[in-house]
Design an enzyme around this catalytic site. Structure first.
Site, mmCIF file in Angstrom:
data_model
loop_
_atom_site.group_PDB
_atom_site.id
_atom_site.type_symbol
_atom_site.label_atom_id
_atom_site.label_comp_id
_atom_site.label_asym_id
_atom_site.label_seq_id
_atom_site.Cartn_x
_atom_site.Cartn_y
_atom_site.Cartn_z
ATOM 1 C CG ASN A 89 4.216 0.192 1.617
ATOM 2 O OD1 ASN A 89 4.054 -0.713 2.567
ATOM 3 N ND2 ASN A 89 3.451 1.103 1.410
ATOM 4 C CG HIS A 106 10.579 -2.359 6.418
ATOM 5 N ND1 HIS A 106 9.329 -2.751 6.943
ATOM 6 C CD2 HIS A 106 11.276 -2.276 7.596
ATOM 7 C CE1 HIS A 106 8.946 -2.679 7.969
ATOM 8 N NE2 HIS A 106 10.293 -2.317 8.444
ATOM 9 C CB CYS A 133 28.410 -8.337 -6.542
ATOM 10 S SG CYS A 133 28.605 -6.543 -6.276
ATOM 11 N N GLY A 172 -2.251 3.500 6.694
ATOM 12 C CA GLY A 172 -2.114 2.070 6.112
ATOM 13 C C GLY A 172 -1.249 1.066 6.741
HETATM 14 N N1 APR Z 1 -6.912 1.945 2.857
HETATM 15 C C1 APR Z 1 -6.226 2.283 4.178
HETATM 16 N N2 APR Z 1 -5.790 1.069 5.018
HETATM 17 C C2 APR Z 1 -5.966 -0.009 4.696
HETATM 18 C C3 APR Z 1 -6.420 -0.265 3.317
HETATM 19 C C4 APR Z 1 -6.893 0.803 2.747
HETATM 20 N N3 APR Z 1 -7.521 0.605 1.353
HETATM 21 N N4 APR Z 1 -6.419 -1.790 3.088
HETATM 22 C C5 APR Z 1 -5.787 -2.260 4.084
HETATM 23 N N5 APR Z 1 -5.624 -1.361 5.006
HETATM 24 C C6 APR Z 1 -4.774 -1.037 6.472
HETATM 25 C C7 APR Z 1 -5.252 -2.733 7.163
HETATM 26 O O1 APR Z 1 -6.277 -2.458 8.164
HETATM 27 C C8 APR Z 1 -4.049 -2.892 8.015
HETATM 28 O O2 APR Z 1 -3.885 -2.015 9.086
HETATM 29 O O3 APR Z 1 -3.631 -1.447 6.197
HETATM 30 C C9 APR Z 1 -3.135 -2.237 7.270
HETATM 31 C C10 APR Z 1 -1.876 -3.289 6.679
HETATM 32 O O4 APR Z 1 -1.328 -3.895 7.649
HETATM 33 P P1 APR Z 1 -0.198 -4.985 7.403
HETATM 34 O O5 APR Z 1 -0.761 -5.836 6.350
HETATM 35 O O6 APR Z 1 0.332 -5.440 8.699
HETATM 36 O O7 APR Z 1 1.051 -4.008 6.831
HETATM 37 P P2 APR Z 1 2.172 -3.099 7.566
HETATM 38 O O8 APR Z 1 1.648 -2.595 8.564
HETATM 39 O O9 APR Z 1 2.753 -2.419 6.183
HETATM 40 O O10 APR Z 1 3.133 -4.168 7.951
HETATM 41 C C11 APR Z 1 4.411 -3.692 8.293
HETATM 42 O O11 APR Z 1 5.347 -6.053 8.306
HETATM 43 O O12 APR Z 1 5.691 -8.053 7.372
HETATM 44 C C12 APR Z 1 6.289 -6.717 7.862
HETATM 45 O O13 APR Z 1 8.015 -5.813 6.515
HETATM 46 C C13 APR Z 1 6.643 -6.204 6.336
HETATM 47 O O14 APR Z 1 6.375 -3.678 5.997
HETATM 48 C C14 APR Z 1 5.857 -4.757 6.499
HETATM 49 C C15 APR Z 1 5.438 -4.602 8.021
#
Ligand code: APR
Length: 229
Positions: A89, A106, A133, A172
């Site tokens: 995040n 990231h 900068c 998450g």
């Molecule tokens: N509690 C727990 N899990 C949750 C909740 C919640 N309240 N709400 C959503 N989720 C879960 C979803 O089920 C999903 O599996 O969080 C996950 C979010 O997945 P993504 O949206 O793909 O996010 P992330 O895995 O962090 O993405 C990774 O992708 O686009 C790039 O750089 C960006 O850091 C990001 C990376």
């Protein structure tokens, strides 16, 4: 004492009001990745990209940590061994909750980067293309975000921590994006206990020995309570 590495993704910040990427109506349903999260997109339309991160920075500035962030900060305070949060995040909710041992692989919304001299400084709430900068004065400020096709930050430190971990937890994250999605395999290879805490099974759920499904604000405090018992 046991060393714990926790990978967090957008799901841990969902209950703080910050959008995830791949859930229904998520950020990647609203914007094309190639337009707002690639170096090519930034070169093509810097205003669009800078505005995308300005909006997320403003939202993150107003957001508060939720019980999941608070629980991980409590774990760091009370666990006898090392606790490292590796977050995908770019918000600062782990830090707002009091976590200190945090790696933003990231990048971070509250950091600005010079595309020319690689100097970093605290990002203003609103950045503009061509901001100078403060170190080399070139008009080359950019969001300090790792875009697709760029190398995530502090990978050596992360891999070293994974090779020593006794417990690896993923909170998450959907397990769609590497190298983060591969961390569970590294942790398993060195004998760590692997735990997934997610709203629903991630793409890599079968790599985890233990799973806790539900909202992070409920599953993470329970999991931390058990660890600290
Ligand atoms: N509690 C727990 N899990 C949750 C909740 C919640 N309240 N709400 C959503 N989720 C879960 C979803 O089920 C999903 O599996 O969080 C996950 C979010 O997945 P993504 O949206 O793909 O996010 P992330 O895995 O962090 O993405 C990774 O992708 O686009 C790039 O750089 C960006 O850091 C990001 C990376």
């Amino acid at each position: 004492m046991s060393k714990i590495v926790i990978l967090t993704g957008a799901g841990i910040s969902a209950e703080s009001g910050l959008g995830t990427f791949r859930d229904e109506g998520g950020l990647w349903a609203q914007h094309r990745i190639e337009d707002v999260a690639t170096p090519e997109g930034f070169a093509r339309n810097p205003n669009l990209v800078v505005d995308f991160y300005n909006a997320r920075r403003a939202q993150a500035a107003e957001a508060s940590p939720n019980a999941a962030h608070d629980a991980l900060a409590r774990l760091e305070r009370h666990h006898k061994g090392e606790v490292l949060i590796v977050t995908q995040n770019v918000d600062d909710l782990h830090e707002k909750a009091g976590s200190q041992n945090v790696v933003h692989m990231h990048g971070a919304l509250n950091s600005a980067l010079c595309a020319r001299c690689e100097n970093r400084w605290p990002a203003p709430l609103r950045m503009a293309p061509g901001d100078a900068c403060p170190s080399c004065a070139a008009p080359s400020a950019r969001p300090d975000i790792v875009w697709f096709g760029e190398i995530p930050y502090q990978m050596e430190r992360i891999e070293a921590a994974l090779s020593r971990a006794n417990i690896f937890a993923a909170v998450g994250t959907s397990g769609n994006v590497y190298p983060a999605a591969g961390f569970v395999q590294l942790a398993r290879m060195t004998g760590a206990r692997t735990v997934e805490l997610n709203l629903e099974p991630s793409v890599t759920v079968s790599d985890f020995e233990e799973t806790h499904f539900g909202k992070a604000s409920e599953t993470v405090p329970k999991w931390v309570d058990n660890l600290l018992r």
